[in-house]
Motif scaffolding. Structure first.
Motif, PDB file in Angstrom:
ATOM      1  N   GLY A 207       0.826  -1.217   0.000  1.00  0.00           N
ATOM      2  CA  GLY A 207       0.000   0.000   0.000  1.00  0.00           C
ATOM      3  C   GLY A 207       0.851   1.255   0.000  1.00  0.00           C
ATOM      4  N   ARG A 208       1.911   1.239   0.792  1.00  0.00           N
ATOM      5  CA  ARG A 208       2.778   2.409   0.879  1.00  0.00           C
ATOM      6  C   ARG A 208       3.590   2.586  -0.404  1.00  0.00           C
ATOM      7  N   LEU A 209       3.957   1.475  -1.042  1.00  0.00           N
ATOM      8  CA  LEU A 209       4.674   1.560  -2.314  1.00  0.00           C
ATOM      9  C   LEU A 209       3.779   2.137  -3.420  1.00  0.00           C
ATOM     10  N   GLU A 210       2.488   1.838  -3.346  1.00  0.00           N
ATOM     11  CA  GLU A 210       1.540   2.421  -4.309  1.00  0.00           C
ATOM     12  C   GLU A 210       1.513   3.937  -4.184  1.00  0.00           C
ATOM     13  N   ILE A 211       1.592   4.419  -2.938  1.00  0.00           N
ATOM     14  CA  ILE A 211       1.619   5.872  -2.721  1.00  0.00           C
ATOM     15  C   ILE A 211       2.905   6.463  -3.288  1.00  0.00           C
ATOM     16  N   ALA A 212       4.020   5.747  -3.130  1.00  0.00           N
ATOM     17  CA  ALA A 212       5.295   6.226  -3.683  1.00  0.00           C
ATOM     18  C   ALA A 212       5.219   6.380  -5.200  1.00  0.00           C
ATOM     19  N   LYS A 213       4.412   5.537  -5.850  1.00  0.00           N
ATOM     20  CA  LYS A 213       4.249   5.630  -7.312  1.00  0.00           C
ATOM     21  C   LYS A 213       3.689   6.984  -7.725  1.00  0.00           C
ATOM     22  N   LYS A 214       2.882   7.583  -6.834  1.00  0.00           N
ATOM     23  CA  LYS A 214       2.286   8.894  -7.162  1.00  0.00           C
ATOM     24  C   LYS A 214       3.346   9.978  -7.305  1.00  0.00           C
ATOM     25  N   TYR A 215       4.525   9.727  -6.778  1.00  0.00           N
ATOM     26  CA  TYR A 215       5.625  10.686  -6.906  1.00  0.00           C
ATOM     27  C   TYR A 215       6.542  10.344  -8.083  1.00  0.00           C
ATOM     28  N   GLY A 216       6.118   9.403  -8.911  1.00  0.00           N
ATOM     29  CA  GLY A 216       6.917   9.045 -10.085  1.00  0.00           C
ATOM     30  C   GLY A 216       8.049   8.093  -9.787  1.00  0.00           C
TER      31      GLY A 216
END
Length: 344
Positions: A207-216
């Protein structure tokens, strides 16, 4: 002030889970202090470490937790001339410093060995009213919400790690180990610097890695060797170790390229138990990064206010202070990146 009492999240002993809500008096301020009415306070990984008693720094028990905070000035000490009641501010964390220490004299008061911070050395901000030295304050622009502004502090940790303490250039390949608040913010700042960024986590961090994706960023579960060696077979230019364990330094040593850099910003009290020979063999620079100081705060507030650094994706929810336990649990279990509390 509507009450002479403050509900506060208090860490009262070293024993595991020694945290509870207590009523404490509204603090009395000295001549160079202000009384801050807290709007929001972020939960930091270090708050969780004190709650689970796996921290590696001295704590002045009992102490109110919380050092990521902002709010409005409720009262001024008589020597405070540069602020007024009602001003919107955030506070730095260095609550007590020795102005005569050589580090303080060159502006690096964050590295003063006698420094004491909110939430471990003196009472922090998981409460309605907190006493703050006026020198710690920074103005919060009207267009920046306190939910976002209370994340200035971890954003400054990331900024100092990436910009202040690392050598980073556009086009560099950067790996961040650990997708917690600091890790994701380090990745976001590295992206602002023009780097290609991958962030490593465990299966539980999906879940936290998915959020990191939002930063490219490229999220990676487990082994990042392929990504590290993708360009020329040699490894990443910079590895930022933002995990809360010591053994990830071994991972960093395997992923960094010869003549590259490792910046360690995550705390871990466990001994390393492995050879540092690759550091020598690869001619690698190993850099620690701790805290932040005045100019970093001013830069980061500008980045937050302009929208260049957007912290909204990492805020997993806002809980009243009385529900601190759920907010801590949600973060501790990795269900959210950052929990934010609001005094009641």
């Amino acid at each position: 002030m509507s009450s002479s009492k403050n509900a506060a999240v208090v860490n009262y002993a070293e024993k595991k889970h020694s945290v509870e809500i207590r009523e404490i008096p509204v603090p009395e301020i000295d001549v160079n202090d202000i009384l801050l009415e807290v709007e929001n306070v972020g939960v930091c990984g270090s708050d969780l470490h004190q709650w689970t008693s796996d921290h590696s720094w001295p704590v002045n028990y009992p102490v109110v937790l919380g050092h990521e905070f902002g709010g409005k000035i409720a009262a001024l000490g008589k020597n405070v001339k540069s602020w007024k009641v009602g001003d919107r501010v955030v506070s730095e964390t260095a609550a007590i410093i020795d102005s005569q220490n050589p580090m303080s004299k060159v502006g690096l008061y964050n590295l003063d060995p006698t420094r004491k911070g909110f939430g471990y050395g003196v009472n922090g901000a998981m409460t309605r009213f907190v006493k703050v030295p006026a020198r710690c304050l920074h103005s919060v622009p009207e267009n920046l919400s306190f939910e976002e502004a209370c994340l200035t502090e971890p954003s400054c940790v990331a900024y100092n790690a990436v910009v202040g303490n690392s050598s980073i250039k556009p086009g560099d390949r950067v790996i961040v180990i650990g997708p917690g608040t600091i890790g994701i913010l380090c990745a976001a700042v590295a992206r602002l610097c023009g780097a290609e960024v991958a962030i490593i986590g465990l299966e539980a961090d999906k879940g936290r890695l998915e959020i990191a994706k939002k930063y490219g960023c490229e999220p990676i579960i487990g082994n990042a060797e392929n990504w590290a060696r993708k360009r020329d077979g040699l490894g990443a230019d910079l590895v930022i170790d933002a995990a809360g364990v010591s053994e990830t330094l071994k991972v960093a040593l395997s992923l960094v390229r010869p003549n590259g850099q490792i910046t360690k910003v995550g705390w871990g009290p466990t001994p390393c138990n492995f050879s540092l020979d690759p550091l020598v063999q690869k001619n690698v620079r190993l850099q620690g990064s701790f805290s932040h100081n005045w100019p970093i705060w001013e830069r980061v507030i500008s980045l937050l206010a302009s929208g260049a650094l957007d912290v909204k994706p990492i805020i997993g929810g806002i809980w009243p202070i009385t529900e601190w336990h759920e907010a801590f649990e949600k973060m501790h279990s990795g269900k959210v990146v950052k929990s934010v509390l609001k005094p009641v």
